[in-house]
Write a protein that holds these residues in place. Structure first.
Motif, short mmCIF file in Angstrom:
data_model
loop_
_atom_site.label_atom_id
_atom_site.label_comp_id
_atom_site.label_asym_id
_atom_site.label_seq_id
_atom_site.Cartn_x
_atom_site.Cartn_y
_atom_site.Cartn_z
N TYR A 122 -3.04 -2.92 1.07
CA TYR A 122 -2.79 -2.77 -0.36
C TYR A 122 -2.11 -3.99 -0.97
N ASP A 123 -0.91 -4.32 -0.46
CA ASP A 123 -0.11 -5.40 -1.06
C ASP A 123 -0.91 -6.67 -1.21
N THR A 175 -6.72 2.32 -0.72
CA THR A 175 -5.36 2.53 -1.20
C THR A 175 -5.20 1.97 -2.61
N ILE A 182 -6.68 4.42 -5.04
CA ILE A 182 -5.84 5.62 -5.19
C ILE A 182 -4.70 5.34 -6.16
N LEU A 183 -4.01 4.21 -5.97
CA LEU A 183 -2.85 3.93 -6.80
C LEU A 183 -3.26 3.56 -8.21
N LEU A 187 -7.49 9.83 3.28
CA LEU A 187 -7.03 8.62 3.97
C LEU A 187 -6.01 8.99 5.06
N MET A 188 -5.15 9.96 4.73
CA MET A 188 -4.15 10.41 5.68
C MET A 188 -4.81 10.98 6.94
N ALA A 208 -6.15 10.39 -1.24
CA ALA A 208 -5.00 10.05 -0.40
C ALA A 208 -4.95 10.95 0.84
N ALA A 236 -0.13 6.14 0.47
CA ALA A 236 -0.99 7.23 0.02
C ALA A 236 -0.19 8.41 -0.52
N PRO A 270 0.29 7.37 5.98
CA PRO A 270 0.32 6.09 5.29
C PRO A 270 1.21 6.20 4.06
N ARG A 280 -5.04 0.68 5.51
CA ARG A 280 -4.05 0.90 4.45
C ARG A 280 -3.82 -0.34 3.61
N PHE A 319 6.97 -3.50 -0.88
CA PHE A 319 6.68 -3.73 -2.29
C PHE A 319 6.40 -2.41 -3.01
N SER A 333 -4.05 6.91 -9.90
CA SER A 333 -2.93 7.82 -10.13
C SER A 333 -2.16 7.41 -11.36
N VAL A 388 -3.38 -6.67 -4.01
CA VAL A 388 -2.74 -6.80 -5.32
C VAL A 388 -2.52 -8.28 -5.64
#
Lengths: 308, 308
Positions: A241-242, A260, A263-264, A283-284, A280, B151, B148, A239, B241, A267, A245
């Motif tokens: 992500y942060d 992730t 995906i974001l 991934l889940m 997503a 997601a 997650p 997962r 975040f 979107s 970024v």
């Protein structure tokens, strides 16, 4: 429920009323939590599953397209690249985190002040937000960062830790391991402290060397905890992500885009919401399979523990 | 089902005599031998340097000029010590980390209180019920640990829009509370099951209703589990975040510490006199809190992650 024979009607009625009141009360106590959790967690999952079966772009009306989105999951290059990056980070990161965790747990398992201090030193990044750690490391590893400026003093060309496709993923994994292995240290120390001292003494008396004691006695004893930690780390890293970024922003040239992150990013462009939610949902499912695996392992452990 | 043990360290502190003698000399003779081993000292030396240097750089560079950071990143700024940039960061109108403290703290407190108010009674009803149905409710909550958060955050927006809470603090709090419920309820149920039912019966005979029994008798006994949940939730929400970033757009005017850092640093990533002071401001409260509550945090986060 075993009913006692010979109850009068009145007694039965009273009993039923009591039981009804009991379940009404239980329901009242659980209701608010169940309601909030359903609306904010379960319904969004349902919405995600529904959207993943459409070609919705975020604006116009959505058409139902069945499993089409899922068919594209693997033949779309950016998606498969993201899987490759995510898999690489998860597997390499987990191996390093568990390995380092074991090494340092063995070195710090004793109950002493110095050991507690070093355990805290290994652990502290775990309480800082990954976003902030990423920015800190970006400032250290960047072109003008502390490391490259120091190298420049010795006349060495700057290394593109974050700007060279070869190094960026390595840097990302390095920072993730730096931030996360301390958690394993603490976990393994807790497990190591339950290994009976008599066992180690017996092994030493039988002439085992320190290394043999560690590899043949201690590690097998805490193997179940190591397995659980491995899966926990995997679930966490899948997962990621942060940190992506803040450290690399998915770059250079998308070489550090995790699943992730993708995906974001998708979107929000408002282009392929349906496709992004399909990713997503996928991934889940992967997360759920891994998490179920942990639960099964834990139950087996508990049975082993109670059966012993 | 796993039965949660209260954290062993706390138990050990409370009942020093109850500890088996064998566990205390886990250090003992082996430990003294170990501390002399050069390999161990090398390991610990590397650990200390690698973990502490980034934080050291963060602290010293927060008080230097840009030129000084580029020239001597590792030096202690005795001569060129400047509070100018730190002052600017504290009072910066553009992105306000200090302002973020207040809002983030508000979020943490709201989520903590609501989580306890909702999860406590629900866990009590689940733990004390003898019905199969109620155990299904626990499984229903546990399923939430597989999801997650990142997601499904996009579908959460649509759900919030439907109920008129899009882009509101209420919506963010609702989402955050819901995301804390599964693990909190799981930990509480495990703990309540270790409390004898006779206590409840005694309270009932004395005329206390179920809510009163829970809040006045059971809840005070759950302190270890409550502390664990509070620590898990507080650190989780403080560092979160993705939820505030996506559920509260900049137009809402609310920034948490992480979203304020993101808004600022992504703009000024080359201006190190902005990067270091702001990151230091963001990290300081957490690190101070960690140093102060180290033992509780480490055991709380570990128990929560492994059992959750």
């Amino acid at each position: 429920m075993v009913e006692l024979a010979g109850l009068t009607d009145t007694q039965r009625r009273v009993r039923r009323r009591v039981r009804l009141r009991e379940s009404a009360l239980s329901f009242g106590m659980m209701g608010p939590a169940v309601l909030l959790y359903t609306v904010m967690t379960v319904v969004p999952v349902g919405v995600a599953v529904y959207l993943s079966l459409t070609d919705w772009d975020g604006f116009s009306t959505a058409a139902f397209i069945g499993l089409d989105n899922y068919k594209h999951l693997f033949d779309d290059p950016s998606s498969s690249d993201a899987w490759y990056v995510t898999g690489l980070i998860s597997v390499v990161g987990t191996v390093l985190m568990v390995g380092l965790g074991l090494v340092y747990a063995l070195a710090l398992k004793g109950r002493s002040r110095a050991n507690s201090f070093f355990r805290a030193v290994a652990y502290f990044p775990h309480v800082i937000s990954a976003l902030i750690l990423g920015y800190l490391w970006a400032a250290i590893l960047g072109t003008n960062g502390a490391i490259n400026n120091t190298l420049a003093k010795f006349g060495i060309e700057p290394v593109g830790f974050l700007f060279d496709e070869k190094f960026a993923v390595i840097s990302l994994i390095g920072v993730i391991v730096w931030a996360g292995f301390g958690f394993n240290v603490v976990l393994f120390v807790a497990a190591l402290q339950t290994v009976p001292a008599e066992l180690l003494e017996a092994a030493a008396i039988d002439g085992a060397s320190k290394r043999q004691i560690n590899t043949r006695v201690v590690i097998p004893m805490i193997a179940p905890v190591v397995t659980v930690a491995t899966v926990l780390n995997l679930v966490g890293l899948i997962r990621a992500y942060d940190i992506v970024v803040s450290l690399t922003g998915g770059g250079p040239a998308g070489s550090t885009q995790t699943f992730t992150y993708l995906i974001l990013a998708r979107s929000f462009e408002g282009t392929k919401v349906g496709y992004a939610t399909a990713q997503a949902v996928f991934l889940m499912v992967v997360s759920a399979v891994l998490a179920l695996f942990v639960t099964a392992l834990r139950n087996r452990q508990d049975q082993a523990a109670t059966g012993r | 089902m796993v039965v949660l043990e209260a954290d062993p360290e706390a138990a050990a502190r409370k009942r020093p005599k109850a500890r088996p003698a064998g566990r205390d000399d886990g250090g003992g003779s082996v430990e003294r031998e170990e501390s002399r081993s050069p390999v161990r000292w090398a390991l610990l030396g590397v650990l200390f340097v690698v973990m502490v240097v980034p934080i050291y750089l963060l602290i010293v560079n927060a008080f230097k000029s840009q030129q000084e950071i580029l020239d001597n990143p590792f030096s202690i700024p005795l001569g060129g010590l400047t509070f100018e940039h730190m002052g600017a960061a504290i009072s910066s109108p553009q992105f306000n980390v200090i302002g973020g403290y207040g809002f983030t703290l508000f979020l943490v407190v709201m989520v903590d209180v609501l989580c306890i108010v909702l999860a406590g009674p629900a866990a009590y009803a689940i733990a004390r019920s003898l019905k199969k149905r109620t155990q299904l409710v626990l499984l229903y909550f546990l399923a939430g640990t597989f999801i997650p958060g990142a997601a499904v955050i996009i579908p959460v927006i649509y759900v919030l829009r439907e109920i008129g809470l899009a882009n509101t603090v209420t919506g963010l709090v609702a989402h955050d509370v819901a995301s804390t419920l599964p693990v909190s309820i799981f930990l509480f149920v495990g703990f309540i099951r270790t409390i004898p039912v006779d206590i409840d019966h005694a309270a009932t005979i004395d005329g206390a209703g179920r809510y009163r029994t829970f809040w006045t008798i059971i809840f005070p006994l759950m302190r270890p589990a409550v502390v664990t949940v509070l620590i898990l939730n507080s650190i989780g929400i403080w560092n979160d975040f993705i939820s505030p970033q996506i559920l509260l757009s900049p137009s809402s005017g609310h920034y948490t510490v992480t979203t304020a850092i993101y808004a600022g640093i992504s703009q000024y990533s080359t201006d190190l006199t902005k990067v270091f002071p702001n990151l230091l401001l963001a990290v300081a409260p957490v690190v101070i809190f960690f140093i102060y509550m180290q033992r509780h945090i480490i055991s709380g986060l570990t128990v929560g992650a492994v059992k959750g």
